[in-house]
Design a protein around this motif. Structure first.
Motif, mmCIF file in Angstrom:
data_model
loop_
_atom_site.group_PDB
_atom_site.id
_atom_site.type_symbol
_atom_site.label_atom_id
_atom_site.label_comp_id
_atom_site.label_asym_id
_atom_site.label_seq_id
_atom_site.Cartn_x
_atom_site.Cartn_y
_atom_site.Cartn_z
ATOM 1 N N VAL A 109 58.060 -2.056 30.198
ATOM 2 C CA VAL A 109 58.138 -1.741 28.773
ATOM 3 C C VAL A 109 56.762 -1.920 28.156
ATOM 4 N N LEU A 110 56.259 -0.858 27.522
ATOM 5 C CA LEU A 110 55.038 -0.919 26.743
ATOM 6 C C LEU A 110 55.432 -0.979 25.274
ATOM 7 N N ALA A 111 54.977 -2.006 24.567
ATOM 8 C CA ALA A 111 55.371 -2.143 23.163
ATOM 9 C C ALA A 111 54.218 -2.726 22.361
ATOM 10 N N ASP A 112 54.276 -2.513 21.053
ATOM 11 C CA ASP A 112 53.327 -3.158 20.155
ATOM 12 C C ASP A 112 53.908 -4.512 19.736
ATOM 13 N N PRO A 113 53.132 -5.349 19.049
ATOM 14 C CA PRO A 113 53.630 -6.693 18.710
ATOM 15 C C PRO A 113 54.943 -6.694 17.943
ATOM 16 N N ALA A 114 55.106 -5.777 16.994
ATOM 17 C CA ALA A 114 56.326 -5.760 16.188
ATOM 18 C C ALA A 114 57.554 -5.500 17.055
ATOM 19 N N HIS A 115 57.423 -4.639 18.044
ATOM 20 C CA HIS A 115 58.590 -4.294 18.861
ATOM 21 C C HIS A 115 58.781 -5.251 20.031
ATOM 22 N N LEU A 116 57.719 -5.927 20.443
ATOM 23 C CA LEU A 116 57.909 -7.044 21.374
ATOM 24 C C LEU A 116 58.713 -8.140 20.683
ATOM 25 N N ALA A 117 58.415 -8.356 19.394
ATOM 26 C CA ALA A 117 59.171 -9.353 18.627
ATOM 27 C C ALA A 117 60.622 -8.914 18.457
ATOM 28 N N ALA A 118 60.842 -7.614 18.271
ATOM 29 C CA ALA A 118 62.210 -7.109 18.112
ATOM 30 C C ALA A 118 63.036 -7.325 19.369
ATOM 31 N N LEU A 119 62.380 -7.282 20.532
ATOM 32 C CA LEU A 119 63.088 -7.475 21.801
ATOM 33 C C LEU A 119 63.323 -8.946 22.125
ATOM 34 N N ALA A 120 62.625 -9.828 21.430
ATOM 35 C CA ALA A 120 62.762 -11.254 21.708
ATOM 36 C C ALA A 120 64.217 -11.690 21.527
ATOM 37 N N GLY A 121 64.715 -12.437 22.502
ATOM 38 C CA GLY A 121 66.099 -12.890 22.454
ATOM 39 C C GLY A 121 67.077 -11.922 23.064
ATOM 40 N N HIS A 122 66.610 -10.743 23.471
ATOM 41 C CA HIS A 122 67.453 -9.750 24.140
ATOM 42 C C HIS A 122 66.902 -9.509 25.541
#
Length: 559
Positions: A148-161
């Motif tokens: 998965v390539l993501a920017d910081p905002a979407h890495l944060a969105a994936l946190a906990g999942h």
């Protein structure tokens, strides 16, 4: 009369390629005639021609490496940025056939990652940034992604999942790769998967659609053999960056030597600001963006450069089209020679992620009058039919499902063969669109099958056509959503109206709305409600999530 806003049109933003029209035609012809060129190799194929390498082509609204936002990248500069990212990905162990998810906000990240992963023979899986982290994680896990390539905002969105895939370094770090360390470009075969994009997700979890090297390029090859239409010299893309339509737009721009600027957002205000700043000759987008533009006072904006509005996906509403073609200017030929006249053209059509490219086209302009959700005639590369429930073709004027065959069709759904085969019938793809054709061969879209409702006695409620009629009859309404729900044995509809600025929200518009509908639809109207944009749930691509609205209004009916 409102005075148009003045803008600072810098010469840097309005740079014109040095390549002559003859050279542009040569580029188009050479690529159209090369059977090996496809969606995965356009950039390397262009470079191999050695033509127009230092002309500005792709512009992004965010910085790219050492290039500031709104700085046009030449082919050489674009190639360097792509090779840097390919080298970084290769160093991370990404290899041929690896599905790699791209989950970021910036259009530049999606386009450059697509080109870099395609160079490696990997499969970019572009994910809409508006998809929430929980659904995104479930979608990624179903893909079986390699990373998965993501920017910081979407890495944060994936946190906990748990996406069930390796999280690669932040996508912005890829630009630091060594361009000279990039491996040789992968040689794509026609049926190689070259991208995974997803459906709108308006009915639930988005479906992962697989496109091939050949399918994403088939319509482009067709277009390259035709004269380049007015307005395609300098295009602004208001398409969602992760959508298949953006990949087609990028490939078309590279193949036809068209300057293309790509926006990371599709709001009406943002598109208008970009038009004033960048002065495009054409704008491409989805119906949701035209509806948003219609909420603004277009006479107060500087849209004079626009000769062409190009719609794909859902067909557009007449009222939105008419507001757009009243703006801009286009070149016409008169006895006195070429001249520029007020008013622009709007090319409408009907497409979907699975169709890969709009299968129909019709051009609207000042003085045209074929509306009523007419999507035009099919392109030459399309073999389509209107079919009944048994798959048998229907005649003119009969409403049925659109079944189509085309080299642009996607390969199917990733890791979902059941849905892939369920949507195929007698060699054609069932689009889920309800349409009819007239005796002259023009097709008309009346609704999505999932949004229409049987009323009994051979009658059916078509929500999209009902919305079209309300918008055409009520000038104070800038957008409309018709929601059907069951109240016991009876079908009822709530008509949701979004009003223009200055319109009286307390006025009772029920009589006008009912008068605009056909008899069957009018009999179902329960309420006519004035709403705000926040009251309408949208999917990642801006489409109305009618399934959620039906649930809400069903609950109201039984409260």
């Amino acid at each position: 009369m409102t005075t148009p806003r003045t803008t600072n049109r810098s010469t840097t933003n309005r740079t014109t390629p040095a390549t002559t029209p003859g050279t542009t035609g040569r580029i188009r012809g050479l690529l159209a005639d090369d059977p090996d060129v496809g969606a995965g190799t356009v950039l390397t194929s262009r470079l191999a021609l050695g033509l127009g390498l230092d002309d500005p082509l792709l512009t992004f609204d965010t910085p790219v490496d050492e290039h500031p936002a709104w700085h046009a990248l030449t082919l050489r500069e674009l190639d360097r940025a792509v090779r840097a990212r390919a080298a970084a990905l290769y160093g991370l162990g990404v290899k041929r056939r690896d599905p790699v998810v791209v989950y970021a906000s910036d259009a530049a990240d999606h386009v450059l990652a697509f080109l870099a992963l395609a160079r490696l023979g990997a499969i970019p899986a572009l994910l809409n940034p508006h998809l929430d982290g929980e659904r995104a994680a479930r979608y990624i896990a179903r893909l079986g992604a390699a990373g998965v390539l993501a920017d910081p905002a979407h890495l944060a969105a994936l946190a906990g999942h748990d996406p069930g895939a390796r999280l690669l370094p932040e996508i912005a770090t890829l630009g630091a790769g060594d361009p000279d360390a990039a491996p040789e470009p992968y040689r794509h075969w026609s049926d190689d998967p070259v991208a995974i994009t997803h459906s709108s997700g308006t009915t639930g979890m988005p479906k992962a659609v697989v496109h091939s090297h050949a399918s994403l390029y088939a319509a482009i090859r067709h277009r390259l053999r035709l004269p380049r239409p007015q307005g395609q010299e300098r295009m602004l893309s208001a398409l969602p960056a992760p959508h298949a339509a953006t990949l087609i737009a990028v490939n078309l721009a590279l193949s036809s030597h068209t300057q293309l600027a790509l926006l990371s957002g599709q709001s009406g205000a943002g598109v208008l600001d970009a038009i004033e700043r960048w002065q495009p000759t054409g704008v491409v987008g989805f119906a949701a963006t035209w509806a948003d533009l219609a909420r603004h006072d277009l006479s107060a904006r500087d849209l004079a450069s626009v000769a062409l509005w190009w719609n794909t996906g859902d067909c557009a509403h007449e009222t939105h089209i008419r507001r757009l073609i009243a703006t801009g200017s286009r070149e016409t030929v008169t006895r006195a020679g070429r001249t520029r006249e007020p008013g622009s053209l709007f090319v409408d059509g009907l497409g979907s992620t699975e169709m890969g490219h709009s299968h129909f086209f019709i051009t609207h302009g000042p003085g045209t009058d074929r509306y009523g959700r007419c999507v035009g005639r099919p392109h030459a590369f399309v073999d389509c039919a209107v079919v009944g429930p048994d798959g048998e073709p229907l005649g003119p004027g009969e409403i049925g499902e659109l079944a189509t065959a085309s080299p642009t069709l996607a390969l199917g759904y990733w890791n979902d063969s059941a849905t892939t085969f369920r949507t195929r019938l007698r060699g054609r793809f069932l689009t889920g669109d309800l349409v009819y054709r007239d005796k002259d061969g023009y097709y008309y879209h009346v609704d999505r099958a999932v949004d229409s409702v049987e009323l009994g006695d051979g009658q059916r409620l078509f929500t999209a056509m009902s919305e079209e009629r309300v918008l055409a009859a009520c000038p104070e309404v800038v957008d409309c959503t018709v929601v059907a729900a069951h109240d016991g044995e009876r079908v009822v509809t709530d008509v949701l109206l979004l009003l223009a600025d200055g319109a009286d929200p307390a006025a009772d518009r029920t009589k006008d709305v009912v008068a605009a509908l056909d008899e069957a639809a009018a009999a179902t109207v329960r309420r006519v409600l004035v709403v705000s944009g926040d009251d309408i749930p949208l999917g990642p691509t801006g489409k109305v999530r009618k399934v959620l609205l039906r649930e809400r209004h069903h609950e109201v009916a039984h409260a």
